[in-house]
Design a protein around this motif. Structure first.
Motif, mmCIF file in Angstrom:
data_model
loop_
_atom_site.group_PDB
_atom_site.id
_atom_site.type_symbol
_atom_site.label_atom_id
_atom_site.label_comp_id
_atom_site.label_asym_id
_atom_site.label_seq_id
_atom_site.Cartn_x
_atom_site.Cartn_y
_atom_site.Cartn_z
ATOM 1 N N SER A 1 -80.546 8.012 -17.632
ATOM 2 C CA SER A 1 -79.389 8.552 -18.360
ATOM 3 C C SER A 1 -78.779 9.732 -17.619
ATOM 4 O O SER A 1 -77.548 9.835 -17.506
ATOM 5 C CB SER A 1 -79.803 8.973 -19.771
ATOM 6 O OG SER A 1 -80.250 7.863 -20.527
ATOM 7 N N GLY B 1 -73.782 9.981 -24.276
ATOM 8 C CA GLY B 1 -73.703 9.245 -25.531
ATOM 9 C C GLY B 1 -73.023 7.898 -25.442
ATOM 10 O O GLY B 1 -72.844 7.229 -26.465
ATOM 11 N N LEU C 1 -80.144 6.293 -22.824
ATOM 12 C CA LEU C 1 -80.636 6.790 -24.115
ATOM 13 C C LEU C 1 -80.020 6.076 -25.321
ATOM 14 O O LEU C 1 -80.757 5.646 -26.218
ATOM 15 C CB LEU C 1 -80.398 8.300 -24.211
ATOM 16 C CG LEU C 1 -81.413 9.182 -23.469
ATOM 17 C CD1 LEU C 1 -80.907 10.612 -23.344
ATOM 18 C CD2 LEU C 1 -82.763 9.155 -24.184
ATOM 19 N N SER D 1 -81.126 13.188 -26.922
ATOM 20 C CA SER D 1 -79.681 13.009 -26.758
ATOM 21 C C SER D 1 -78.913 14.192 -27.312
ATOM 22 O O SER D 1 -77.979 14.705 -26.688
ATOM 23 C CB SER D 1 -79.229 11.721 -27.447
ATOM 24 O OG SER D 1 -79.844 10.585 -26.879
#
Length: 234
Positions: A16, A164, A183, A207
């Motif tokens: 990520s 995100g 994530l 996150s």
């Protein structure tokens, strides 16, 4: 509830971070160029360009992923040429995830940078011009330094958005553990497994912390830049 991280969890976190950092690095110069054009240039079609830049904010992320699939897929007009000419394939690769994240982060990055560019006092540039400074020197000594708060803010906002990103990524590159499972995708995958609430909680907390940290850093960098000295023209 167990919050210890397994090697697989660290792989997800590392991937990520890599995807988000690459997405921001690739999009940063493009976003700044677009912000500069929208802030400083006047031309037919400017309104359309502005709308296209902000389109990823309003269309469903799945649509963005589908468009990327059409363009950069194996049979797409761009993807097929990348494969033939350079042997590069973005489909089902982490590089494709970075591309999807970059596209989704672009509107926030451009908006922050554009506001900062528009806030630069044009009279400083005009004064530098009367003193004989070239356009490049005016840009490097005045326009760029005074735009740094927006550049920093845009980069951090882009990083937070990339962390995100889910819809466009899973549509374009699917969910491949160790390759495209970031994530948000890991959270979605864990939600499909009974009894995986601990994994969902771990990934969700991580996150939130990463996104919150990016936002805080953005604000701190912006304040530090605005408190600096005025740029020297000559």
């Amino acid at each position: 509830m167990d919050f210890s991280l397994s090697p697989q969890d660290w792989t997800v976190i590392g991937l990520s971070l890599k995807v988000s950092l690459v997405a921001v690095a690739v999009m940063l110069p493009i976003a700044f160029a677009l912000a500069w054009i929208l802030a400083r240039w006047r031309f037919p079609g400017k309104l359309l360009l502005d709308a296209l830049v902000h389109l990823p904010l309003v269309v469903p992320p799945v649509v963005t992923g589908w468009l990327l699939l059409l363009l950069f897929g194996i049979n797409g007009p761009i993807g097929s040429r990348l494969d033939q000419w350079f042997g590069v394939t973005l489909l089902f690769r982490w590089t494709g995830a970075a591309l999807a994240a970059a596209i989704m982060a672009m509107p926030l990055m451009v908006r922050a940078m554009r506001l900062s560019i528009e806030s630069v006092d044009r009279r400083l540039e005009q004064a530098a011009q009367t003193l004989g400074a070239s356009p490049l020197r005016r840009f490097l000594s005045i326009s760029l330094p005074l735009s740094l708060p927006g550049i920093f803010a845009g980069a951090m906002l882009g990083f937070a958005r990339s962390i995100g990103e889910f819809g466009a990524t899973i549509t374009f590159v699917s969910d491949i553990p160790g390759e495209t499972r970031t994530l948000p995708i890991a959270i979605y995958a864990a939600l499909q497994v009974p009894g995986a609430e601990a994994a969902v909680s771990r990934f969700a907390i991580i996150s939130v912390l990463l996104s919150l940290g990016a936002l805080l850093i953005s604000e701190l960098l912006a304040r530090r830049a605005t408190q600096g000295r005025m740029p020297h023209v000559l």
